[in-house]
Design an enzyme around this catalytic site. Structure first.
Site, PDB file in Angstrom:
ATOM      1  N   LYS A   1      29.456  58.414  50.234  1.00 39.04           N
ATOM      2  CA  LYS A   1      29.969  59.416  49.678  1.00 39.04           C
ATOM      3  C   LYS A   1      31.384  60.310  49.753  1.00 39.04           C
ATOM      4  O   LYS A   1      32.201  60.579  48.467  1.00 39.04           O
ATOM      5  CB  LYS A   1      28.761  60.762  48.582  1.00 39.04           C
ATOM      6  CG  LYS A   1      29.364  61.912  47.514  1.00 39.04           C
ATOM      7  CD  LYS A   1      28.686  62.033  47.357  1.00 39.04           C
ATOM      8  CE  LYS A   1      28.109  63.575  48.711  1.00 39.04           C
ATOM      9  NZ  LYS A   1      28.840  64.683  48.798  1.00 39.04           N
ATOM     10  N   ASN A   2      31.607  60.484  50.853  1.00 38.39           N
ATOM     11  CA  ASN A   2      32.557  61.770  51.335  1.00 38.39           C
ATOM     12  C   ASN A   2      33.820  60.661  51.515  1.00 38.39           C
ATOM     13  O   ASN A   2      35.040  61.512  51.562  1.00 38.39           O
ATOM     14  CB  ASN A   2      32.435  63.058  51.857  1.00 38.39           C
ATOM     15  CG  ASN A   2      31.185  63.376  51.869  1.00 38.39           C
ATOM     16  OD1 ASN A   2      30.546  63.612  50.355  1.00 38.39           O
ATOM     17  ND2 ASN A   2      30.411  64.406  52.628  1.00 38.39           N
TER      18      ASN A   2
ATOM     19  N   CYS B   1      26.642  71.748  45.405  1.00 35.70           N
ATOM     20  CA  CYS B   1      25.361  72.364  46.299  1.00 35.70           C
ATOM     21  C   CYS B   1      25.978  73.116  45.963  1.00 35.70           C
ATOM     22  O   CYS B   1      26.713  74.587  46.343  1.00 35.70           O
ATOM     23  CB  CYS B   1      25.290  71.419  47.065  1.00 35.70           C
ATOM     24  SG  CYS B   1      24.714  69.913  46.322  1.00 35.70           S
TER      25      CYS B   1
ATOM     26  N   ARG C   1      31.851  78.447  48.666  1.00 36.91           N
ATOM     27  CA  ARG C   1      32.907  77.507  49.471  1.00 36.91           C
ATOM     28  C   ARG C   1      33.352  78.178  48.945  1.00 36.91           C
ATOM     29  O   ARG C   1      34.432  77.613  47.783  1.00 36.91           O
ATOM     30  CB  ARG C   1      32.349  76.191  48.499  1.00 36.91           C
ATOM     31  CG  ARG C   1      30.477  76.232  48.943  1.00 36.91           C
ATOM     32  CD  ARG C   1      30.484  74.853  48.634  1.00 36.91           C
ATOM     33  NE  ARG C   1      30.485  73.755  49.426  1.00 36.91           N
ATOM     34  CZ  ARG C   1      30.265  72.605  49.206  1.00 36.91           C
ATOM     35  NH1 ARG C   1      29.025  72.360  47.964  1.00 36.91           N
ATOM     36  NH2 ARG C   1      30.403  71.335  49.749  1.00 36.91           N
ATOM     37  N   PRO C   2      35.251  78.541  49.472  1.00 36.92           N
ATOM     38  CA  PRO C   2      36.328  79.578  49.081  1.00 36.92           C
ATOM     39  C   PRO C   2      37.180  78.173  49.418  1.00 36.92           C
ATOM     40  O   PRO C   2      37.186  77.358  49.366  1.00 36.92           O
ATOM     41  CB  PRO C   2      37.080  80.829  49.957  1.00 36.92           C
ATOM     42  CG  PRO C   2      35.516  80.164  51.153  1.00 36.92           C
ATOM     43  CD  PRO C   2      34.533  79.194  51.075  1.00 36.92           C
ATOM     44  N   ILE C   3      38.634  78.238  48.053  1.00 45.22           N
ATOM     45  CA  ILE C   3      39.392  77.314  48.350  1.00 45.22           C
ATOM     46  C   ILE C   3      40.780  78.008  49.199  1.00 45.22           C
ATOM     47  O   ILE C   3      41.675  77.371  48.492  1.00 45.22           O
ATOM     48  CB  ILE C   3      39.907  76.687  46.952  1.00 45.22           C
ATOM     49  CG1 ILE C   3      40.257  77.054  45.977  1.00 45.22           C
ATOM     50  CG2 ILE C   3      38.586  75.707  47.037  1.00 45.22           C
ATOM     51  CD1 ILE C   3      40.135  76.687  44.351  1.00 45.22           C
ATOM     52  N   ASP C   4      40.720  79.016  49.403  1.00 44.77           N
ATOM     53  CA  ASP C   4      42.023  79.805  49.947  1.00 44.77           C
ATOM     54  C   ASP C   4      43.376  78.823  51.232  1.00 44.77           C
ATOM     55  O   ASP C   4      44.060  78.780  50.897  1.00 44.77           O
ATOM     56  CB  ASP C   4      41.734  80.960  50.422  1.00 44.77           C
ATOM     57  CG  ASP C   4      40.706  81.381  51.518  1.00 44.77           C
ATOM     58  OD1 ASP C   4      40.146  79.994  51.656  1.00 44.77           O
ATOM     59  OD2 ASP C   4      41.347  81.307  52.619  1.00 44.77           O
TER      60      ASP C   4
ATOM     61  N   ASP D   1      26.012  68.261  57.287  1.00 45.73           N
ATOM     62  CA  ASP D   1      24.453  67.840  56.426  1.00 45.73           C
ATOM     63  C   ASP D   1      23.559  67.215  57.143  1.00 45.73           C
ATOM     64  O   ASP D   1      23.187  66.883  56.610  1.00 45.73           O
ATOM     65  CB  ASP D   1      25.925  66.705  55.703  1.00 45.73           C
ATOM     66  CG  ASP D   1      26.349  66.806  54.448  1.00 45.73           C
ATOM     67  OD1 ASP D   1      26.643  68.346  53.894  1.00 45.73           O
ATOM     68  OD2 ASP D   1      27.649  65.818  54.189  1.00 45.73           O
TER      69      ASP D   1
ATOM     70  N   ARG E   1      23.117  62.738  43.345  1.00 44.47           N
ATOM     71  CA  ARG E   1      24.390  63.034  43.351  1.00 44.47           C
ATOM     72  C   ARG E   1      24.709  62.254  44.373  1.00 44.47           C
ATOM     73  O   ARG E   1      25.951  62.187  44.935  1.00 44.47           O
ATOM     74  CB  ARG E   1      24.436  64.761  43.786  1.00 44.47           C
ATOM     75  CG  ARG E   1      23.822  65.479  42.518  1.00 44.47           C
ATOM     76  CD  ARG E   1      24.189  66.691  43.136  1.00 44.47           C
ATOM     77  NE  ARG E   1      25.970  67.095  43.145  1.00 44.47           N
ATOM     78  CZ  ARG E   1      26.205  68.352  42.723  1.00 44.47           C
ATOM     79  NH1 ARG E   1      25.487  69.170  42.248  1.00 44.47           N
ATOM     80  NH2 ARG E   1      27.778  67.866  42.857  1.00 44.47           N
TER      81      ARG E   1
HETATM   82  C1  UD1 Z   1      31.873  70.446  54.182  1.00 47.08           C
HETATM   83  C2  UD1 Z   1      31.387  69.643  55.448  1.00 47.08           C
HETATM   84  C3  UD1 Z   1      31.937  67.771  55.113  1.00 47.08           C
HETATM   85  C4  UD1 Z   1      30.203  68.090  54.549  1.00 47.08           C
HETATM   86  C5  UD1 Z   1      30.467  68.578  52.731  1.00 47.08           C
HETATM   87  C6  UD1 Z   1      29.658  68.709  51.751  1.00 47.08           C
HETATM   88  C7  UD1 Z   1      32.491  70.331  57.701  1.00 47.08           C
HETATM   89  C8  UD1 Z   1      33.899  70.793  58.542  1.00 47.08           C
HETATM   90  N1  UD1 Z   1      32.504  70.163  56.813  1.00 47.08           N
HETATM   91  O1  UD1 Z   1      33.267  69.686  53.516  1.00 47.08           O
HETATM   92  O2  UD1 Z   1      31.638  67.169  56.442  1.00 47.08           O
HETATM   93  O3  UD1 Z   1      30.368  66.141  54.319  1.00 47.08           O
HETATM   94  O4  UD1 Z   1      30.848  69.551  53.353  1.00 47.08           O
HETATM   95  O5  UD1 Z   1      28.448  69.044  52.383  1.00 47.08           O
HETATM   96  O6  UD1 Z   1      31.337  70.339  58.269  1.00 47.08           O
HETATM   97  N2  UD1 Z   1      36.921  77.370  53.859  1.00 47.08           N
HETATM   98  C9  UD1 Z   1      37.275  78.374  53.771  1.00 47.08           C
HETATM   99  N3  UD1 Z   1      38.085  78.379  53.254  1.00 47.08           N
HETATM  100  C10 UD1 Z   1      38.690  76.966  52.249  1.00 47.08           C
HETATM  101  C11 UD1 Z   1      38.535  75.691  52.913  1.00 47.08           C
HETATM  102  C12 UD1 Z   1      36.942  75.725  53.575  1.00 47.08           C
HETATM  103  O7  UD1 Z   1      37.000  79.158  54.126  1.00 47.08           O
HETATM  104  O8  UD1 Z   1      39.728  76.566  51.505  1.00 47.08           O
HETATM  105  C13 UD1 Z   1      35.536  77.174  54.626  1.00 47.08           C
HETATM  106  C14 UD1 Z   1      33.962  76.733  53.970  1.00 47.08           C
HETATM  107  O9  UD1 Z   1      33.881  78.082  53.647  1.00 47.08           O
HETATM  108  C15 UD1 Z   1      33.269  76.105  55.671  1.00 47.08           C
HETATM  109  C16 UD1 Z   1      34.081  75.362  56.230  1.00 47.08           C
HETATM  110  O10 UD1 Z   1      35.678  76.225  55.642  1.00 47.08           O
HETATM  111  O11 UD1 Z   1      32.459  77.428  55.828  1.00 47.08           O
HETATM  112  C17 UD1 Z   1      34.128  73.921  55.985  1.00 47.08           C
HETATM  113  O12 UD1 Z   1      34.821  73.414  54.652  1.00 47.08           O
HETATM  114  P1  UD1 Z   1      35.382  72.022  54.242  1.00 47.08           P
HETATM  115  O13 UD1 Z   1      34.893  71.702  54.941  1.00 47.08           O
HETATM  116  O14 UD1 Z   1      36.331  72.536  53.436  1.00 47.08           O
HETATM  117  O15 UD1 Z   1      34.194  71.671  53.261  1.00 47.08           O
HETATM  118  P2  UD1 Z   1      34.316  70.825  52.062  1.00 47.08           P
HETATM  119  O16 UD1 Z   1      35.311  69.956  52.488  1.00 47.08           O
HETATM  120  O17 UD1 Z   1      33.769  70.888  51.576  1.00 47.08           O
END
Ligand code: UD1
Length: 429
Positions: free
Chosen positions: A23-24, A117, A122-125, A308, A400
């Site tokens: 999926k990912n 989920c 889950r920021p996107i900064d 995960d 999902r």
């Molecule tokens: C994350 C997991 C991924 C998993 C997915 C769904 C990690 C490193 N990534 O990916 O393996 O498949 O969730 O469960 O384990 N963050 C920020 N700012 C940002 C982006 C991220 O602070 O702009 C922080 C997030 O809050 C989190 C961490 O970085 O604590 C990991 O984020 P990221 O790898 O981006 O998350 P996903 O891509 O959702």
């Protein structure tokens, strides 16, 4: 009409399962199809709620989309729109990766924040900071992201954390940058390598994927016809490993790549499971009670223990002999399944990001509610070894990410079914 999964515990598992496509990997690769300006044929694409949502978005922006079994064809010759409506964005987390893809292809994008989920903040900064540093102009205001490609100058960007989503967005945006892009402290997950492989097949120039420095070259022309096969889903493979670990028995996981989840496989082996690589995948056997406490489980970016996999492995540890300590470092709400497991008789102490699990002899079946995808799979897994019946509610989350979790487990001999509830009273505990 609501659906739940009903498991009657106590049966060992036996047989073989084909591990679904990842999926990912599939989600960012489907978003990357927007770059191709032609036809992409994606094989081994799992049929899930999340992939269906991504395909709906691609259709909305003008792509031709067809699915035949696990083969999806995306024709991105005509992109008509650069906005993604809130309703579509909110259906999945990976919708945010369309930001980099649309910017690279059309020069513009506007969308709200993504869904996914509820694992906490889950920021996107990092995504936005990276895009802006590479020359784009991306702003979030009142929950809406508006972006254009700006100067597309590219250059080097150092991620302060190896975010998977941010790495993907920057790789995609990098394809339109004048001077190429170098991402330092990039995520190293196998899914990043798969995305890079798709992009290279599509005629772009991506080097270093799987290491901490990824480079996207400039000036390549996309191919008009791209074909790519998605890798096996390492978290689905871990799910079937954990299912065999708790229920006992043996299974061959066809397509599983042990190297993609070494930490988990090593821990389960140290706890008493036997594993062997086979010609087609991985064989696992579990007989007798497992031993917990074979090292602390600390989640972190790849190649550390995957966040995960934590809900699944913590479930295995609830009935293993001894104590297991877990430290969840990725998401603050990743322990919601533990409350439900306590209700089934597990002995768990929670303290912030730490969880201490003292193995009990047995779990007792009851009605439980899932709050996220992997937590839901973990509760189904718990039901396999619990006494009596376990009913898992709110299973939309599970759909999902799994192509019919109950059919896969049933094929291994589990006593499990999907039940459609016409009467909501049955949901009362
Ligand atoms: C994350 C997991 C991924 C998993 C997915 C769904 C990690 C490193 N990534 O990916 O393996 O498949 O969730 O469960 O384990 N963050 C920020 N700012 C940002 C982006 C991220 O602070 O702009 C922080 C997030 O809050 C989190 C961490 O970085 O604590 C990991 O984020 P990221 O790898 O981006 O998350 P996903 O891509 O959702």
């Amino acid at each position: 009409m609501k659906e739940s999964i009903l498991v009657r515990g106590g049966r060992p598992l036996l047989g073989s399962v084909e591990v679904q496509g990842s999926k990912n990997s599939a989600l960012p690769i489907l978003a990357a199809c927007v770059l191709a300006d032609g036809v992409s044929v994606i094989e081994n694409c799992p049929d899930l709620l999340d992939t269906a949502a991504m395909l709906d978005i691609l259709e909305y922006i003008g792509c031709g989309v067809e699915r035949s079994g696990h083969t999806v064809t995306v024709d991105s010759t005509d992109i008509k729109r650069t906005d993604v409506p809130d309703g579509l964005m909110h259906r999945l987390r990976s919708s945010i990766v369309l930001l980099g893809a649309l910017l690279a292809r059309t020069g513009r994008a506007s969308m709200s924040g993504p869904g996914g989920c509820e694992l906490g903040q889950r920021p996107i900064d990092l995504h936005l900071a990276g895009l802006n540093a590479l020359g784009a102009r991306a702003r979030e205001c009142g929950g809406v992201i508006k972006a254009d490609c700006g100067s597309r100058r590219g250059g080097e960007f150092v991620l302060s954390f190896p975010s998977v989503g941010a790495t993907e967005n920057l790789m995609l945006f990098g394809t339109c940058c004048r001077d190429g892009v170098t991402i330092v402290n990039a995520a190293r997950e196998p899914e990043i390598c798969d995305l890079a492989e798709y992009m290279n097949s599509a005629g772009f120039d991506v080097r270093g994927a799987g290491s901490a420095v990824v480079h996207i070259g400039s000036g390549k022309r996309p191919e008009r016809l791209v074909s790519h096969r998605i890798i096996a889903d390492r978290i689905a493979a871990v799910t079937w490993l954990c299912a065999v670990a708790v229920a006992g028995g043996e299974a061959e996981l066809i397509g599983a790549e042990r190297g993609h989840f070494s930490c988990v496989a090593d821990l389960l082996e140290a706890s008493g499971c036997r594993m062997e690589k086979t010609e087609n995948g991985l064989f696992v056997r579990s007989c007798g009670r497992l031993s917990g406490g074979k090292g602390m489980i600390r989640t972190g970016p790849y190649p550390c223990f995957p966040t995960d996999a934590q809900p699944l492995v913590s479930t295995v540890m609830t009935t293993a002999r001894g104590c297991t300590l877990i430290e969840e470092n990725m998401f603050e709400n990743r322990y919601s399944h533990l409350g439900e497991l306590s209700g089934m008789g597990a002995d768990i102490e929670l303290n912030g990001r730490f969880a201490l699990i003292r193995g009990v002899d047995t779990l007792c079946g009851r009605t439980v509610r899932t709050h996220d995808l992997r937590g839901g799979a973990a509760l189904v897994t718990a039901g396999l070894c619990a006494l009596g019946e376990t009913r898992v509610l709110n299973i939309g989350y599970i759909d999902r990410g799994y192509e019919s979790i109950e059919k896969t487990l049933e094929s291994l001999g589990a006593d499990i079914e999907r039940v459609t509830e016409e009467n909501e009273d049955t949901e009362k505990r």
